[in-house]
Scaffold this motif. Structure first.
Motif, short mmCIF file in Angstrom:
data_model
loop_
_atom_site.label_atom_id
_atom_site.label_comp_id
_atom_site.label_asym_id
_atom_site.label_seq_id
_atom_site.Cartn_x
_atom_site.Cartn_y
_atom_site.Cartn_z
N ARG A 132 71.13 34.23 27.16
CA ARG A 132 71.44 33.19 28.14
C ARG A 132 72.89 33.26 28.59
O ARG A 132 73.22 32.82 29.68
CB ARG A 132 71.18 31.81 27.53
N LEU A 133 73.77 33.85 27.77
CA LEU A 133 75.16 33.90 28.16
C LEU A 133 75.39 34.89 29.29
O LEU A 133 76.40 34.85 29.96
CB LEU A 133 76.05 34.25 26.97
N MET A 134 74.42 35.77 29.48
CA MET A 134 74.57 36.73 30.57
C MET A 134 74.56 36.03 31.91
O MET A 134 74.99 36.60 32.91
CB MET A 134 73.42 37.76 30.53
N ILE A 135 74.09 34.79 31.90
CA ILE A 135 73.96 34.07 33.16
C ILE A 135 75.33 33.94 33.84
O ILE A 135 75.44 34.02 35.06
CB ILE A 135 73.32 32.67 32.92
N TYR A 136 76.38 33.78 33.04
CA TYR A 136 77.71 33.65 33.64
C TYR A 136 78.06 34.90 34.42
O TYR A 136 78.44 34.85 35.58
CB TYR A 136 78.76 33.45 32.53
N GLY A 137 77.94 36.02 33.72
CA GLY A 137 78.31 37.28 34.35
C GLY A 137 77.42 37.60 35.53
O GLY A 137 77.89 38.00 36.60
N LEU A 138 76.13 37.40 35.33
CA LEU A 138 75.17 37.71 36.38
C LEU A 138 75.44 36.86 37.61
O LEU A 138 75.53 37.36 38.74
CB LEU A 138 73.76 37.45 35.85
N ALA A 139 75.59 35.56 37.37
CA ALA A 139 75.80 34.64 38.49
C ALA A 139 77.06 35.01 39.25
O ALA A 139 77.05 35.11 40.48
CB ALA A 139 75.89 33.21 37.97
N LEU A 140 78.13 35.24 38.50
CA LEU A 140 79.40 35.54 39.16
C LEU A 140 79.31 36.81 40.00
O LEU A 140 79.72 36.84 41.16
CB LEU A 140 80.49 35.67 38.09
N THR A 141 78.75 37.87 39.40
CA THR A 141 78.69 39.13 40.12
C THR A 141 77.81 39.02 41.36
O THR A 141 78.19 39.44 42.45
CB THR A 141 78.12 40.24 39.21
N LEU A 142 76.64 38.44 41.19
CA LEU A 142 75.73 38.35 42.32
C LEU A 142 76.33 37.51 43.45
O LEU A 142 76.24 37.86 44.62
CB LEU A 142 74.39 37.73 41.87
N VAL A 143 76.94 36.40 43.05
CA VAL A 143 77.52 35.53 44.07
C VAL A 143 78.61 36.27 44.85
O VAL A 143 78.63 36.26 46.07
CB VAL A 143 78.09 34.25 43.43
N VAL A 144 79.47 36.93 44.12
CA VAL A 144 80.57 37.61 44.81
C VAL A 144 80.05 38.72 45.72
O VAL A 144 80.56 38.95 46.81
CB VAL A 144 81.57 38.19 43.79
N LEU A 145 79.00 39.38 45.27
CA LEU A 145 78.48 40.48 46.06
C LEU A 145 77.75 39.99 47.30
O LEU A 145 77.93 40.51 48.40
CB LEU A 145 77.52 41.31 45.21
N PHE A 146 76.87 39.02 47.09
CA PHE A 146 75.97 38.67 48.18
C PHE A 146 76.26 37.35 48.84
O PHE A 146 75.87 37.12 49.97
CB PHE A 146 74.53 38.67 47.67
N MET A 147 76.91 36.47 48.11
CA MET A 147 77.02 35.12 48.63
C MET A 147 78.42 34.60 48.30
O MET A 147 78.56 33.69 47.50
CB MET A 147 75.98 34.25 47.92
N PRO A 148 79.46 35.19 48.89
CA PRO A 148 80.81 34.85 48.47
C PRO A 148 81.14 33.38 48.61
O PRO A 148 82.06 32.90 47.97
CB PRO A 148 81.70 35.70 49.38
N GLY A 149 80.39 32.69 49.43
CA GLY A 149 80.66 31.27 49.57
C GLY A 149 79.96 30.43 48.54
O GLY A 149 80.04 29.20 48.54
N GLY A 150 79.27 31.08 47.64
CA GLY A 150 78.66 30.36 46.54
C GLY A 150 77.42 29.58 46.94
O GLY A 150 76.81 29.80 47.98
N ILE A 151 77.07 28.67 46.06
CA ILE A 151 75.85 27.88 46.26
C ILE A 151 75.96 27.07 47.54
O ILE A 151 74.98 26.87 48.26
CB ILE A 151 75.63 26.96 45.06
N VAL A 152 77.15 26.58 47.82
CA VAL A 152 77.33 25.79 49.03
C VAL A 152 76.95 26.59 50.27
O VAL A 152 76.23 26.10 51.15
CB VAL A 152 78.80 25.32 49.15
#
Lengths: 292, 304, 382
Positions: free
Chosen positions: A261-281
């Protein structure tokens, strides 16, 4: 409001504790957002200010018998001053240099906490710390209340001309300078306020956990805070709040999956930066426009 | 040899050994920065991955499957770690560096932080949290010259680092690809105009840097407490070295690396191991104030 | 058979089963162990010991009560231990909690358990603060820092005739307490501590430290208080620096119960001459010890020698079972029965808790010295 009702809906003390952690994370994310999101300074040292807030307030209360709220004010002041000190460095540094300098700052603070045993007890730790208010529910209201106040104040700040100034520094510092913006002063301002708020969150942390050890303030904390800001949506007000909530609750909910479950931090951060730099908003806005 | 002299020489020897290890890690970092203008926060984790790859090769694969003796197994693991590092670098480049090349400089940096956290926790899930004891057979052989002692392992480390540096230097100076790399480092767009494919070269840089990191991991295995978070203890010093030496400057990095290693040894002697990070970082901040471009200055202009 | 009759029989059977089930009452034991982190070998071995004990001692209900265990990972860290204990208190609602191994983590959970009025049974921490802070619900079967280090200092000064010492310890509560526990009596007897060198848990290369020690002059003993992994590296470095006997020097490394049985094999020749205090000795002739070793081998493999960590964890279940046998049914009565434990025989000796909750019976404690062939030889019994 939903937030106020939460402690009544969630009755288990463990989950109420998670709520408090969430509120603290919101504060931390907001503090970093001012520096990172609005002023564009890659500050990796936020964990240091969190730690200063925690240690200064705890030591003043435990060793010198201060009143908690006074100690908290002192802690916020100390953190803010330290933030200004870091700003003094940040003034001449750009991008990568700033990132590493701020990291170095965080490491030095961490090492001082560990080694200055006379004052901080170092890794032995300080035990038996009491929160300012006894019940978990009351503590939640205090921390969440402070978070709401900070949110409102910061929101007003970024909507004001000050916000524009900060944003101009983020976009293009050199051009902004050519327009007469004194980058140094405004960076110091952002760093100082960001540090002070992180220190504020730090006041409540030891009382909640009951134990204070330097380990809570190593640089991984800085990365976690950054993840919250970016995953939520850097440079917006509601973004860090969402990021903090999501990244506080998701690992708890995923507890059944064990360590993965701790991978979620890394995964979320990487994916967001790659595909969705503006984040969830950004994702939310995009979705909304698709359906309207 | 007087007591004090013996002590100074011995700690210096210890320091050079540590320093070479740090240089191996920092060299990759500085290389990536020099060519790409980017900091790779996941570098530490390449080191850790290399260490694990080496561990499993040396202790399981080489000895049990191939039947090699311990020494040979360890040497093989170095090569395996090199390869694994290279592959990992290729993967991260394709996934992270390449797509983000045309953005601002913050995004790739943050992306590498994400990759770092991901790699750490992935390894945590894969290998578990229990520390592995990675012993190199060379660590057990002690060599004595007068009153000074060191292990065969330290000789190996110094030899491998020296060889790697020499090879890298030769590559950059004398081969076409190497010169092309330096051209890209100087000015990417112009290099592109001259018919050099920058993407290919960037990928090459990352591969070389990660391979170095992987091998550094194999060499560091006996020195570190091998957990998925092992790289974290080294990476902070590696960053300090890169800055003290001068971002993107190879000679500076080497000098700074050895220096940090020696500082570490002497800090342990006179102050205590708990203060190592503190001393190194104070030095870092001092350097940033006095000489931000590093020990061996290299001018880098920022274009508006 | 008529459907009505069938249903009636089914209902009757269900009623009997249900009432039997309702009769079975449970004593819930929460276990906080470091399953991750540098102290994880504690957790792994602790779990082995407890599992064996559950099979041997608690397979059937005791006094009508079934023992039920739930494990939580406290990672040898105060933060995670705090989270883990809060979680286990909330979700599992144990009557008693066994834990932790590492002093820092134990100190973090003690006030929480004391406040929740749930007894805490500790089998692995040395810090004095655990039983000196006035907690009413904390019990410890493991010898504390002073109980371990005072005999070490005595043996060092009187038996080994040591006059100079360099104390090496990890930078934790446990390490510091043990270091102080040795320094005070040693200096009081007339010995001299040349240096007190501490290091954090992520240090793995001790060449520089060994060099420093070599430069300090004549060192007689090196009391060392660190986890196994670091102690192995430390011993090897000391041997290379020609400081310890195993490397051709003269100094004797000394240690406490911290090191499990496999240490000597891992450190190799460097561990020759190591003097340590032991409480659990697999070669002890006592019937209980031998049957424990046999059962351990049967379950975990004939080539696996049980360590003191296995034994202490095993003993926690013996202690709890004994308390239940004497009438413990909930947290309060558990606390009461535990405090009255007297002269209970366990694999690691005998248990009698003093007023502070500390086991003060050290009758089985003795010293061993590592021989050239890495086996243990018993020294004078204390």
């Amino acid at each position: 409001m939903v937030v106020a009702a939460l402690p009544w809906l969630i009755t288990s003390p463990y989950w109420r504790g998670i709520l408090i952690v969430c509120a603290m994370n919101v504060l931390l994310a907001l503090s970093l957002n001012l520096v990172l999101g609005y002023t564009g300074q890659l500050n990796l040292g936020q964990s240091a200010f969190f730690g200063i807030g925690a240690y200064v307030s705890t030591i003043l209360v435990k060793t010198y018998g201060w009143n908690f709220w006074l100690a908290c004010v002192a802690a916020v002041g100390a953190a803010g001053l330290l933030g200004l000190a870091l700003a003094a460095f940040a003034v001449r540094l750009r991008g990568h240099y700033l990132a590493i300098a701020s990291l170095g700052f965080a490491v030095i603070t961490y090492q001082v906490l560990i080694n200055w045993e006379k004052v901080t007890e170092g890794v032995r730790g300080i035990y038996g710390i009491l929160p300012p208010v006894r019940s978990t529910t009351a503590l939640f209201y205090v921390v969440a209340g402070i978070a709401v106040v900070v949110y409102v104040l910061m929101d007003n700040l970024v909507r004001s001309p000050v916000g524009d100034t900060l944003r101009s520094i983020r976009e293009d510092e050199i051009s902004a300078a050519s327009l007469g913006v004194n980058g140094a002063i405004w960076k110091a301002f952002a760093f100082g306020i960001g540090a002070a708020i992180a220190g504020l969150a730090g006041c409540f942390y030891p009382g909640f956990v009951g134990t204070l050890v330097p380990d809570a303030f190593n640089i991984v904390e800085s990365f976690t805070m950054m993840a919250m800001v970016i995953v939520g949506g850097m440079g917006t007000m509601i973004g860090p709040v969402i990021g903090a909530i999501v990244l506080t609750f998701l690992p708890e909910l995923l507890r059944g999956f064990g360590e993965s479950r701790l991978m979620i931090y890394g995964l979320a951060l990487t994916l967001v930066v790659l595909f969705m730099p503006g984040g969830i908003v950004q994702a939310w806005l995009a979705l909304r426009s698709k359906f309207s | 040899m007087s007591d004090l002299a013996a002590l100074v020489v011995q700690q210096s020897v210890n320091g050079v050994y540590l320093g070479c290890l740090y240089v191996m890690v920092a060299l990759g970092l500085t290389l990536i920065y020099g060519v790409l203008n980017q900091i790779n926060f996941a570098h530490a984790d390449f080191v850790t991955v290399g260490a694990f790859a080496a561990f499993f090769t040396a202790t399981r694969f080489a000895t049990r499957v191939l039947g090699l003796p311990d020494a040979g197994a360890y040497l093989l693991s170095l090569i395996v770690a090199l390869g694994v590092g290279a592959l990992l670098g290729l993967a991260v480049n394709a996934a992270v560096f390449a797509p983000l090349r045309r953005g601002d400089e913050l995004r790739p940096l943050i992306a590498t932080i994400g990759v770092s956290v991901l790699l750490e926790n992935f390894q945590l899930w894969l290998f578990g949290p229990i520390p592995y004891q990675f012993d190199s057979p060379f660590s057990r052989e002690t060599i004595r010259i007068g009153r000074i002692f060191f292990t065969a392992q330290s000789v190996l480390v110094v030899a491998v680092s020296a060889a790697s540096i020499a090879a890298l230097y030769a590559f950059m100076r004398f081969t076409f690809l190497g010169k092309a790399l330096r051209a890209v480092a100087q000015d990417r767009e112009t290099a592109g105009l001259m018919g050099i494919n920058p993407n290919l070269l960037i990928a090459l840089t990352i591969v070389i840097a990660s391979a170095l990191a992987g091998m550094a991991g194999a060499l560091l295995g006996p020195v570190l407490v091998l957990t998925p978070f092992a790289g974290a203890t080294v990476i902070v010093k590696a960053f300090a070295i890169v800055i003290i030496g001068g971002f993107g400057n190879m000679q500076g990095t080497i000098l700074a690396g050895i220096l940090v290693g020696i500082i570490e040894a002497f800090t342990v002697q006179y102050l205590g191991s708990g203060l190592i990070d503190l001393v190194v970082f104070v030095l870092l901040l001092v350097m940033l104030v006095l000489r931000p471009t590093g020990l061996i200055a290299e001018r880098k202009e920022e274009n508006v | 058979m008529k459907p009505v009759l069938r249903t009636a029989i089914a209902a009757f059977a269900a009623a009997i089963a249900f009432s039997a089930f309702a009769q079975e009452r449970v004593i819930r034991i929460g276990v906080l162990m470091p399953i991750s982190g540098p102290g994880s070998y504690f957790g792994v071995m602790g779990k082995e010991g407890i599992e064996l004990a559950m099979e041997q001692v608690a397979k059937n209900p005791i006094n009508g009560y079934r023992l039920q265990v739930q494990y939580e990972d406290s990672a040898c860290s105060p933060l995670q231990a705090t989270n883990a204990v809060k979680r286990v208190l909330d979700q599992f609602k144990p009557h008693i909690v066994v834990g932790e191994e590492c002093s820092d983590a134990s100190l973090a959970i003690a006030p929480i358990l004391d406040q929740a009025k749930v007894p805490m049974l500790n089998a692995g921490s040395v810090t004095m603060k655990l039983t000196e802070s006035g907690y009413k619900y904390v019990f410890r079967i493991f010898p504390n820092a002073e109980q371990q280090s005072l005999p070490l200092a005595n043996v060092a000064y009187k038996t080994l005739k040591a006059r100079t010492a360099v104390i090496l310890h990890e930078k934790t509560n446990a390490g510091s307490d043990n270091a102080d526990g040795f320094e005070k009596p040693f200096v009081a007897m007339g010995g001299k501590v040349l240096a007190k060198i501490d290091f954090s848990r992520d240090v793995n290369d001790f060449t520089a430290i060994a060099t420093r020690i070599a430069s300090l002059g004549k060192v007689d003993v090196l009391p060392t208080f660190a986890l196994e992994g670091q102690t192995v590296r430390l011993s090897q470095a000391l041997a290379q620096a020609r400081v310890v006997k195993g490397g051709g020097g003269n100094a004797v490394q000394m240690g406490s119960i911290w090191l499990p049985y496999g240490y000597d094999q891992k450190a190799g020749q460097a561990s020759e001459g190591y003097v340590r205090i032991v409480q659990f000795d697999p070669s002890e002739k006592r019937a209980m010890v031998q049957s424990f070793v046999k059962a351990f081998n049967a379950k975990y493999g004939a080539d696996k020698v049980p360590t003191h960590i296995n034994a202490h964890a095993y003993d926690t279940i013996l202690v709890i079972a004994d308390a239940v046998r004497r009438g413990a049914t909930d947290s309060e009565s558990m606390r009461d029965r535990l405090s009255k434990t007297k002269d209970l025989e366990v694999t690691t000796g005998r248990i009698t808790f003093d007023a502070k909750g500390q086991n003060s019976d050290l009758s089985v404690v003795h010293f061993v010295e590592t021989q050239k062939d890495l086996s243990w030889k018993g020294m004078s019994w204390q």
